[in-house]
Design an enzyme around this catalytic site. Structure first.
Site, PDB file in Angstrom:
ATOM      1  N   ARG A   1      -9.559   0.607   8.848  1.00  0.00           N
ATOM      2  CA  ARG A   1      -9.213  -0.484   9.668  1.00  0.00           C
ATOM      3  C   ARG A   1     -10.118  -1.534   9.635  1.00  0.00           C
ATOM      4  O   ARG A   1      -9.948  -2.544  10.706  1.00  0.00           O
ATOM      5  CB  ARG A   1      -7.729  -0.359  10.644  1.00  0.00           C
ATOM      6  CG  ARG A   1      -6.684  -0.513   9.549  1.00  0.00           C
ATOM      7  CD  ARG A   1      -5.418  -0.400  10.410  1.00  0.00           C
ATOM      8  NE  ARG A   1      -4.540  -1.242   9.855  1.00  0.00           N
ATOM      9  CZ  ARG A   1      -3.709  -0.790  10.123  1.00  0.00           C
ATOM     10  NH1 ARG A   1      -3.261   0.063   9.291  1.00  0.00           N
ATOM     11  NH2 ARG A   1      -2.402  -1.653   9.749  1.00  0.00           N
TER      12      ARG A   1
ATOM     13  N   ARG B   1      12.049  -6.326   4.351  1.00  0.00           N
ATOM     14  CA  ARG B   1      11.694  -4.311   5.275  1.00  0.00           C
ATOM     15  C   ARG B   1      12.270  -5.168   6.370  1.00  0.00           C
ATOM     16  O   ARG B   1      13.556  -3.538   6.632  1.00  0.00           O
ATOM     17  CB  ARG B   1      10.509  -3.946   4.997  1.00  0.00           C
ATOM     18  CG  ARG B   1      10.115  -2.691   5.098  1.00  0.00           C
ATOM     19  CD  ARG B   1       9.212  -1.812   5.511  1.00  0.00           C
ATOM     20  NE  ARG B   1       8.104  -2.743   6.433  1.00  0.00           N
ATOM     21  CZ  ARG B   1       6.955  -2.632   6.370  1.00  0.00           C
ATOM     22  NH1 ARG B   1       6.409  -1.594   5.906  1.00  0.00           N
ATOM     23  NH2 ARG B   1       5.796  -3.564   7.595  1.00  0.00           N
TER      24      ARG B   1
ATOM     25  N   LYS C   1       0.685  -1.467  -0.089  1.00  0.00           N
ATOM     26  CA  LYS C   1      -0.070   0.171  -0.115  1.00  0.00           C
ATOM     27  C   LYS C   1       0.635   1.186  -0.215  1.00  0.00           C
ATOM     28  O   LYS C   1       1.114   2.579  -0.762  1.00  0.00           O
ATOM     29  CB  LYS C   1      -0.872   0.274   1.461  1.00  0.00           C
ATOM     30  CG  LYS C   1      -1.910  -1.429   1.454  1.00  0.00           C
ATOM     31  CD  LYS C   1      -2.595  -1.258   2.944  1.00  0.00           C
ATOM     32  CE  LYS C   1      -2.026  -0.884   3.647  1.00  0.00           C
ATOM     33  NZ  LYS C   1      -1.292  -2.248   4.226  1.00  0.00           N
TER      34      LYS C   1
ATOM     35  N   ARG D   1      11.752  -2.055  11.299  1.00  0.00           N
ATOM     36  CA  ARG D   1      11.025  -1.028  11.758  1.00  0.00           C
ATOM     37  C   ARG D   1      10.558  -2.405  13.093  1.00  0.00           C
ATOM     38  O   ARG D   1       9.713  -3.036  12.617  1.00  0.00           O
ATOM     39  CB  ARG D   1       9.576  -1.616  11.163  1.00  0.00           C
ATOM     40  CG  ARG D   1       8.898  -0.219  10.918  1.00  0.00           C
ATOM     41  CD  ARG D   1       7.599  -0.130   9.801  1.00  0.00           C
ATOM     42  NE  ARG D   1       6.521  -0.838   9.506  1.00  0.00           N
ATOM     43  CZ  ARG D   1       5.396  -1.015   9.682  1.00  0.00           C
ATOM     44  NH1 ARG D   1       6.182   0.218   7.995  1.00  0.00           N
ATOM     45  NH2 ARG D   1       4.314  -1.008   9.599  1.00  0.00           N
TER      46      ARG D   1
ATOM     47  N   ARG E   1      -0.237  -8.917  13.794  1.00  0.00           N
ATOM     48  CA  ARG E   1      -0.510  -7.572  12.339  1.00  0.00           C
ATOM     49  C   ARG E   1      -1.815  -8.523  11.509  1.00  0.00           C
ATOM     50  O   ARG E   1      -2.598  -8.328  10.896  1.00  0.00           O
ATOM     51  CB  ARG E   1       0.417  -7.463  11.995  1.00  0.00           C
ATOM     52  CG  ARG E   1       0.423  -5.880  12.970  1.00  0.00           C
ATOM     53  CD  ARG E   1       1.953  -5.762  12.453  1.00  0.00           C
ATOM     54  NE  ARG E   1       2.192  -4.691  11.284  1.00  0.00           N
ATOM     55  CZ  ARG E   1       2.910  -4.866  10.581  1.00  0.00           C
ATOM     56  NH1 ARG E   1       4.744  -5.099  10.912  1.00  0.00           N
ATOM     57  NH2 ARG E   1       3.227  -4.222   9.640  1.00  0.00           N
TER      58      ARG E   1
HETATM   59  P1  AP5 Z   1       4.741  -1.705   2.103  1.00  0.00           P
HETATM   60  O1  AP5 Z   1       4.706  -0.465   0.746  1.00  0.00           O
HETATM   61  O2  AP5 Z   1       5.106  -1.067   3.152  1.00  0.00           O
HETATM   62  O3  AP5 Z   1       3.660  -2.195   2.567  1.00  0.00           O
HETATM   63  P2  AP5 Z   1       2.497  -2.131   3.257  1.00  0.00           P
HETATM   64  O4  AP5 Z   1       0.992  -2.989   2.676  1.00  0.00           O
HETATM   65  O5  AP5 Z   1       2.451  -0.564   3.190  1.00  0.00           O
HETATM   66  O6  AP5 Z   1       2.787  -2.527   4.620  1.00  0.00           O
HETATM   67  P3  AP5 Z   1       2.817  -1.993   5.884  1.00  0.00           P
HETATM   68  O7  AP5 Z   1       3.163  -2.908   6.901  1.00  0.00           O
HETATM   69  O8  AP5 Z   1       2.974  -0.369   6.364  1.00  0.00           O
HETATM   70  O9  AP5 Z   1       1.045  -1.835   6.309  1.00  0.00           O
HETATM   71  P4  AP5 Z   1       0.676  -1.646   7.551  1.00  0.00           P
HETATM   72  O10 AP5 Z   1      -0.457  -1.695   7.134  1.00  0.00           O
HETATM   73  O11 AP5 Z   1       0.026  -3.086   8.918  1.00  0.00           O
HETATM   74  O12 AP5 Z   1       0.832  -0.812   8.225  1.00  0.00           O
HETATM   75  P5  AP5 Z   1       0.516   0.825   8.999  1.00  0.00           P
HETATM   76  O13 AP5 Z   1       1.610   1.046   8.489  1.00  0.00           O
HETATM   77  O14 AP5 Z   1      -1.177   1.331   7.780  1.00  0.00           O
HETATM   78  O15 AP5 Z   1       5.529  -3.293   1.373  1.00  0.00           O
HETATM   79  C1  AP5 Z   1       5.995  -3.569   2.725  1.00  0.00           C
HETATM   80  C2  AP5 Z   1       7.341  -4.121   1.798  1.00  0.00           C
HETATM   81  O16 AP5 Z   1       7.298  -5.189   0.148  1.00  0.00           O
HETATM   82  C3  AP5 Z   1       8.771  -3.199   1.350  1.00  0.00           C
HETATM   83  O17 AP5 Z   1       9.954  -3.440   1.834  1.00  0.00           O
HETATM   84  C4  AP5 Z   1       8.740  -2.733  -0.029  1.00  0.00           C
HETATM   85  O18 AP5 Z   1       9.671  -2.407  -0.522  1.00  0.00           O
HETATM   86  C5  AP5 Z   1       8.211  -4.584  -0.466  1.00  0.00           C
HETATM   87  N1  AP5 Z   1       7.757  -3.675  -2.302  1.00  0.00           N
HETATM   88  C6  AP5 Z   1       5.815  -3.150  -1.986  1.00  0.00           C
HETATM   89  N2  AP5 Z   1       5.118  -4.168  -2.705  1.00  0.00           N
HETATM   90  C7  AP5 Z   1       6.332  -4.755  -3.896  1.00  0.00           C
HETATM   91  C8  AP5 Z   1       6.459  -5.849  -5.143  1.00  0.00           C
HETATM   92  N3  AP5 Z   1       5.448  -5.796  -5.863  1.00  0.00           N
HETATM   93  N4  AP5 Z   1       7.284  -6.879  -5.514  1.00  0.00           N
HETATM   94  C9  AP5 Z   1       8.640  -6.963  -4.291  1.00  0.00           C
HETATM   95  N5  AP5 Z   1       8.253  -6.137  -3.068  1.00  0.00           N
HETATM   96  C10 AP5 Z   1       7.504  -4.832  -2.744  1.00  0.00           C
HETATM   97  O19 AP5 Z   1       0.510   0.521  10.080  1.00  0.00           O
HETATM   98  C11 AP5 Z   1       1.498  -0.007  11.371  1.00  0.00           C
HETATM   99  C12 AP5 Z   1       0.681   0.514  13.096  1.00  0.00           C
HETATM  100  O20 AP5 Z   1      -0.027   1.534  13.138  1.00  0.00           O
HETATM  101  C13 AP5 Z   1      -0.643  -0.904  12.505  1.00  0.00           C
HETATM  102  O21 AP5 Z   1      -0.158  -2.169  13.481  1.00  0.00           O
HETATM  103  C14 AP5 Z   1      -1.585  -0.441  14.120  1.00  0.00           C
HETATM  104  O22 AP5 Z   1      -0.683   0.004  15.587  1.00  0.00           O
HETATM  105  C15 AP5 Z   1      -0.843   0.958  13.889  1.00  0.00           C
HETATM  106  N6  AP5 Z   1      -2.506   2.326  12.767  1.00  0.00           N
HETATM  107  C16 AP5 Z   1      -2.609   2.386  11.684  1.00  0.00           C
HETATM  108  N7  AP5 Z   1      -3.239   2.448  11.083  1.00  0.00           N
HETATM  109  C17 AP5 Z   1      -4.343   2.485  11.807  1.00  0.00           C
HETATM  110  C18 AP5 Z   1      -5.312   2.879  12.231  1.00  0.00           C
HETATM  111  N8  AP5 Z   1      -6.231   3.421  10.841  1.00  0.00           N
HETATM  112  N9  AP5 Z   1      -6.206   2.537  13.138  1.00  0.00           N
HETATM  113  C19 AP5 Z   1      -5.306   2.401  13.781  1.00  0.00           C
HETATM  114  N10 AP5 Z   1      -3.878   2.108  14.412  1.00  0.00           N
HETATM  115  C20 AP5 Z   1      -3.576   2.197  12.703  1.00  0.00           C
END
Ligand code: AP5
Length: 191
Positions: free
Chosen positions: A88, A127, A13, A133, A144
């Site tokens: 979420r 990552r 994402k 991270r 997660r």
């Molecule tokens: P990446 O692009 O980082 O994937 P992502 O879907 O953004 O993954 P995240 O782990 O950041 O998502 P998340 O939803 O768990 O975390 P968030 O920050 O929202 O890609 C991942 C890896 O793959 C990278 O290394 C990238 O280079 C690689 N990659 C990508 N595309 C690729 C491809 N096509 N081919 C090969 N490699 C590829 O949330 C973190 C925490 O914050 C949550 O657990 C929660 O505690 C809190 N939080 C956030 N939002 C909320 C909310 N709305 N409500 C409550 N708590 C929240």
């Protein structure tokens, strides 16, 4: 374009939002990034959120909604946004719809990136090795993914029911996935 990007942790994402924001000329709004910035700055909100994030659970709906409203009412979001990491759960979904109705900016589409879980685990391990991270440890990633299946998948079903969901294959080269997302956007993208 007002777009929500859905998908499991590690589905790409954030990566796709960073690429598409240039193409669509709208800001990338990531609640994960907003929360990590608050943790880094040591704000009271960040201090509250840190332990919850480190455990892979969801930060309270009120905290996240407050942050989101502040961000979406900034001038650059008036022409649209790519929302990553929100909503979420179904309560956040209802809150988002109410907020966007208040701002007179209804959502155009929700795009879900589909990536098999084996690949997700591999990507997050990659990552973790590169960026360290805190929530990328195997136990936290398991939690997660569990939280995603339990609380976020119903959000995708909600968008499907109201005809706003498009599913995109998130496996492949970054450029290819971006092309698929762009092709899945409603006609408004081309305007
Ligand atoms: P990446 O692009 O980082 O994937 P992502 O879907 O953004 O993954 P995240 O782990 O950041 O998502 P998340 O939803 O768990 O975390 P968030 O920050 O929202 O890609 C991942 C890896 O793959 C990278 O290394 C990238 O280079 C690689 N990659 C990508 N595309 C690729 C491809 N096509 N081919 C090969 N490699 C590829 O949330 C973190 C925490 O914050 C949550 O657990 C929660 O505690 C809190 N939080 C956030 N939002 C909320 C909310 N709305 N409500 C409550 N708590 C929240």
């Amino acid at each position: 374009m007002r777009l929500v990007l859905l998908g499991a942790p590690g589905s790409g994402k954030g990566t796709q939002a960073e690429r598409l924001k240039k193409e669509l000329d709208v800001p990338h709004v990531s609640t994960g990034d907003l929360l990590r910035a608050a943790v880094k700055a040591g704000t009271p909100l960040g201090l509250k959120a840190k332990a919850v994030m480190d455990a892979g659970r969801l930060v309270s709906d009120d905290i996240v909604l407050g942050m989101l409203e502040e961000r979406l009412t900034q001038p650059d979001a008036a022409r649209g946004f790519i929302l990553d990491g929100y909503p979420r759960n179904l309560a956040q979904c209802t809150a988002l719809e109410a907020l966007l109705a208040k701002l007179g900016q209804p959502l155009d589409v929700a795009i879900k990136l589909d990536v098999p879980s084996e690949l997700i685990v591999e990507r997050i391990a990659g990552r973790a090795a590169k960026e360290g991270r805190v929530d990328d440890t195997p136990e936290t990633v398991r939690e997660r993914l569990r939280v995603y299946a339990e609380q976020t998948e119903p959000v995708a079903s909600h968008f499907e029911k109201i005809g706003k969901l498009r599913c995109v294959d998130g496996v492949g080269e970054l450029e290819e996935v971006s092309r698929r997302v762009l092709a899945a956007l409603p006609a408004i993208a081309a305007a």
